[in-house]
Design a protein around this motif. Structure first.
Motif, PDB file in Angstrom:
ATOM      1  N   LEU A   1       0.755  -1.262  -0.016  1.00  0.00           N
ATOM      2  CA  LEU A   1       0.083   0.036  -0.016  1.00  0.00           C
ATOM      3  C   LEU A   1       0.914   0.991   0.074  1.00  0.00           C
ATOM      4  O   LEU A   1       1.721   1.254   0.622  1.00  0.00           O
ATOM      5  CB  LEU A   1      -0.988   0.013   1.381  1.00  0.00           C
ATOM      6  CG  LEU A   1      -1.849  -1.137   1.449  1.00  0.00           C
ATOM      7  CD1 LEU A   1      -2.878  -0.832   2.693  1.00  0.00           C
ATOM      8  CD2 LEU A   1      -3.008  -0.884   0.158  1.00  0.00           C
ATOM      9  N   HIS A   2       0.463   2.333  -0.438  1.00  0.00           N
ATOM     10  CA  HIS A   2       0.957   3.864  -0.664  1.00  0.00           C
ATOM     11  C   HIS A   2      -0.094   4.617  -0.232  1.00  0.00           C
ATOM     12  O   HIS A   2      -1.071   4.827  -0.608  1.00  0.00           O
ATOM     13  CB  HIS A   2       1.548   4.017  -2.123  1.00  0.00           C
ATOM     14  CG  HIS A   2       1.905   5.371  -2.158  1.00  0.00           C
ATOM     15  ND1 HIS A   2       3.105   5.919  -1.761  1.00  0.00           N
ATOM     16  CD2 HIS A   2       1.279   6.506  -2.579  1.00  0.00           C
ATOM     17  CE1 HIS A   2       2.826   7.526  -1.867  1.00  0.00           C
ATOM     18  NE2 HIS A   2       1.875   7.662  -2.814  1.00  0.00           N
TER      19      HIS A   2
ATOM     20  N   THR B   1      -8.006   7.143   6.175  1.00  0.00           N
ATOM     21  CA  THR B   1      -6.854   7.071   5.124  1.00  0.00           C
ATOM     22  C   THR B   1      -7.372   6.531   3.701  1.00  0.00           C
ATOM     23  O   THR B   1      -7.918   5.654   3.777  1.00  0.00           O
ATOM     24  CB  THR B   1      -5.524   6.609   5.497  1.00  0.00           C
ATOM     25  OG1 THR B   1      -5.218   7.247   6.968  1.00  0.00           O
ATOM     26  CG2 THR B   1      -4.356   6.677   4.652  1.00  0.00           C
ATOM     27  N   VAL B   2      -6.934   7.092   2.583  1.00  0.00           N
ATOM     28  CA  VAL B   2      -6.947   6.509   1.439  1.00  0.00           C
ATOM     29  C   VAL B   2      -5.855   5.847   0.947  1.00  0.00           C
ATOM     30  O   VAL B   2      -4.561   6.659   1.214  1.00  0.00           O
ATOM     31  CB  VAL B   2      -7.411   7.448   0.267  1.00  0.00           C
ATOM     32  CG1 VAL B   2      -7.618   6.640  -0.932  1.00  0.00           C
ATOM     33  CG2 VAL B   2      -8.935   8.132   0.691  1.00  0.00           C
ATOM     34  N   TRP B   3      -5.547   4.534   0.586  1.00  0.00           N
ATOM     35  CA  TRP B   3      -4.484   3.684   0.048  1.00  0.00           C
ATOM     36  C   TRP B   3      -4.539   3.507  -1.305  1.00  0.00           C
ATOM     37  O   TRP B   3      -5.714   3.187  -1.849  1.00  0.00           O
ATOM     38  CB  TRP B   3      -4.348   2.621   1.179  1.00  0.00           C
ATOM     39  CG  TRP B   3      -4.143   2.664   2.546  1.00  0.00           C
ATOM     40  CD1 TRP B   3      -5.357   2.869   3.428  1.00  0.00           C
ATOM     41  CD2 TRP B   3      -3.099   3.218   3.189  1.00  0.00           C
ATOM     42  NE1 TRP B   3      -4.896   2.948   4.453  1.00  0.00           N
ATOM     43  CE2 TRP B   3      -3.471   3.303   4.548  1.00  0.00           C
ATOM     44  CE3 TRP B   3      -1.709   3.335   2.975  1.00  0.00           C
ATOM     45  CZ2 TRP B   3      -2.578   3.654   5.688  1.00  0.00           C
ATOM     46  CZ3 TRP B   3      -0.607   3.529   3.975  1.00  0.00           C
ATOM     47  CH2 TRP B   3      -1.225   3.491   5.291  1.00  0.00           C
ATOM     48  N   ASP B   4      -3.477   3.567  -1.981  1.00  0.00           N
ATOM     49  CA  ASP B   4      -3.350   2.928  -3.127  1.00  0.00           C
ATOM     50  C   ASP B   4      -2.709   1.552  -3.226  1.00  0.00           C
ATOM     51  O   ASP B   4      -1.711   1.557  -2.656  1.00  0.00           O
ATOM     52  CB  ASP B   4      -2.647   4.175  -4.023  1.00  0.00           C
ATOM     53  CG  ASP B   4      -2.656   3.936  -5.469  1.00  0.00           C
ATOM     54  OD1 ASP B   4      -3.145   2.875  -6.153  1.00  0.00           O
ATOM     55  OD2 ASP B   4      -2.432   4.897  -6.529  1.00  0.00           O
ATOM     56  N   PHE B   5      -3.317   0.565  -3.799  1.00  0.00           N
ATOM     57  CA  PHE B   5      -3.000  -0.706  -3.821  1.00  0.00           C
ATOM     58  C   PHE B   5      -1.664  -0.918  -4.831  1.00  0.00           C
ATOM     59  O   PHE B   5      -2.114  -0.876  -6.130  1.00  0.00           O
ATOM     60  CB  PHE B   5      -4.048  -1.833  -3.777  1.00  0.00           C
ATOM     61  CG  PHE B   5      -3.369  -3.308  -3.590  1.00  0.00           C
ATOM     62  CD1 PHE B   5      -2.627  -3.699  -2.987  1.00  0.00           C
ATOM     63  CD2 PHE B   5      -4.169  -3.970  -4.772  1.00  0.00           C
ATOM     64  CE1 PHE B   5      -2.656  -4.934  -2.803  1.00  0.00           C
ATOM     65  CE2 PHE B   5      -3.676  -5.366  -4.795  1.00  0.00           C
ATOM     66  CZ  PHE B   5      -2.838  -6.022  -3.916  1.00  0.00           C
ATOM     67  N   GLN B   6      -0.717  -1.295  -4.620  1.00  0.00           N
ATOM     68  CA  GLN B   6       0.333  -1.297  -5.672  1.00  0.00           C
ATOM     69  C   GLN B   6       1.288  -2.801  -5.337  1.00  0.00           C
ATOM     70  O   GLN B   6       2.396  -2.811  -4.749  1.00  0.00           O
ATOM     71  CB  GLN B   6       1.476  -0.147  -5.444  1.00  0.00           C
ATOM     72  CG  GLN B   6       0.778   1.277  -5.790  1.00  0.00           C
ATOM     73  CD  GLN B   6       1.637   2.297  -5.644  1.00  0.00           C
ATOM     74  OE1 GLN B   6       3.029   2.141  -5.092  1.00  0.00           O
ATOM     75  NE2 GLN B   6       1.310   3.353  -5.843  1.00  0.00           N
ATOM     76  N   PRO B   7       0.509  -3.861  -5.775  1.00  0.00           N
ATOM     77  CA  PRO B   7       1.369  -5.102  -5.632  1.00  0.00           C
ATOM     78  C   PRO B   7       2.574  -5.442  -6.403  1.00  0.00           C
ATOM     79  O   PRO B   7       2.730  -4.557  -7.503  1.00  0.00           O
ATOM     80  CB  PRO B   7       0.290  -6.033  -5.997  1.00  0.00           C
ATOM     81  CG  PRO B   7      -0.553  -5.297  -7.043  1.00  0.00           C
ATOM     82  CD  PRO B   7      -0.668  -3.837  -6.539  1.00  0.00           C
TER      83      PRO B   7
END
Length: 223
Positions: A194-195, A217-223
């Motif tokens: 997560l970012h 919080t808003v998270w950007d999923f970056q696998p």
């Protein structure tokens, strides 16, 4: 894991998303029938009347005063009743959860994230994130949950974790997650992928209704 998932999906991904959602046991409304007529269109008339009598339309006390939602609030009878007296299953859909508030606020403040794009609001709950996407010009929107009256469950994220990764790797899907720092989320292995995008301070009414949680919080999923 209590997650509100906002999806930005490529146009050629609709069939895969619907097939995967059905195979996972989550109901899907066909795109052609996903009009903005309100949840009442899918409800039994008696349930619809009950919900209208025991919830209220409000836009106060949240991060998104632009959005009106039908919710269970302290002014409603069942807010003060024992949970087992509610006759239609736990009304988790009738609460505007902090994770959904953050994700909806982010979409309203950043219209380019969804404008002209296709959005899957997975674990939609009260539907606020889907509404925010609609307000900011998303071309197609699917609000999806695992209960006809909507419900959110911490097992949802865990059961779909691999599917999320596959969609990101195969189709370049962007996955946004809203969460207020619940322990189930903080301890999950997804944390390593997560970012952090943005963190919001929650309004006082939301803090009081969520055991003192102060931010989301808003998270950007970056696998």
């Amino acid at each position: 894991m209590a997650l509100s998932l906002g999806w930005k999906v490529p146009r050629n991904c609709y069939g895969l998303l619907q097939k995967a959602a059905r195979s996972s046991g989550f109901p899907v409304f066909p795109w052609g029938h996903c009009s903005w007529t309100g949840a009442g269109s899918f409800l039994d008339p008696e349930i619809k009347v009950f919900l209208e009598e025991n919830t209220e339309v409000t836009s106060s006390g949240s991060l998104t005063p632009e959005i009106q939602l039908r919710l269970l609030t302290p002014r409603c009878k069942f807010w003060w009743e024992r949970a087992d007296l509610w006759p239609h299953g736990d009304p988790y859909w009738a609460i505007y959860w902090p994770g959904g508030q953050a994700l909806s606020r982010y979409l309203l403040d950043n219209p380019d994230v969804v404008r002209g794009k296709s959005v899957l609001d997975l674990g939609s709950g009260c539907g606020a994130t889907a509404i925010a996407a609609k307000m900011n010009g998303a071309s197609k929107i699917l609000a999806n949950d695992i209960d006809p009256n909507m419900f959110y469950d911490e097992n949802l994220a865990d059961s779909l974790h691999q599917w999320l990764k596959n969609c990101c790797w195969t189709f370049g899907t962007r996955v946004l997650i809203g969460d207020p720092g619940r322990p189930q989320f903080s301890r999950h292995s997804i944390q390593h992928q997560l970012h952090k995008v943005v963190e919001y301070s929650l309004p006082e009414p939301t803090r009081q209704e969520n055991n003192g949680l102060t931010t989301s919080t808003v998270w950007d999923f970056q696998p």
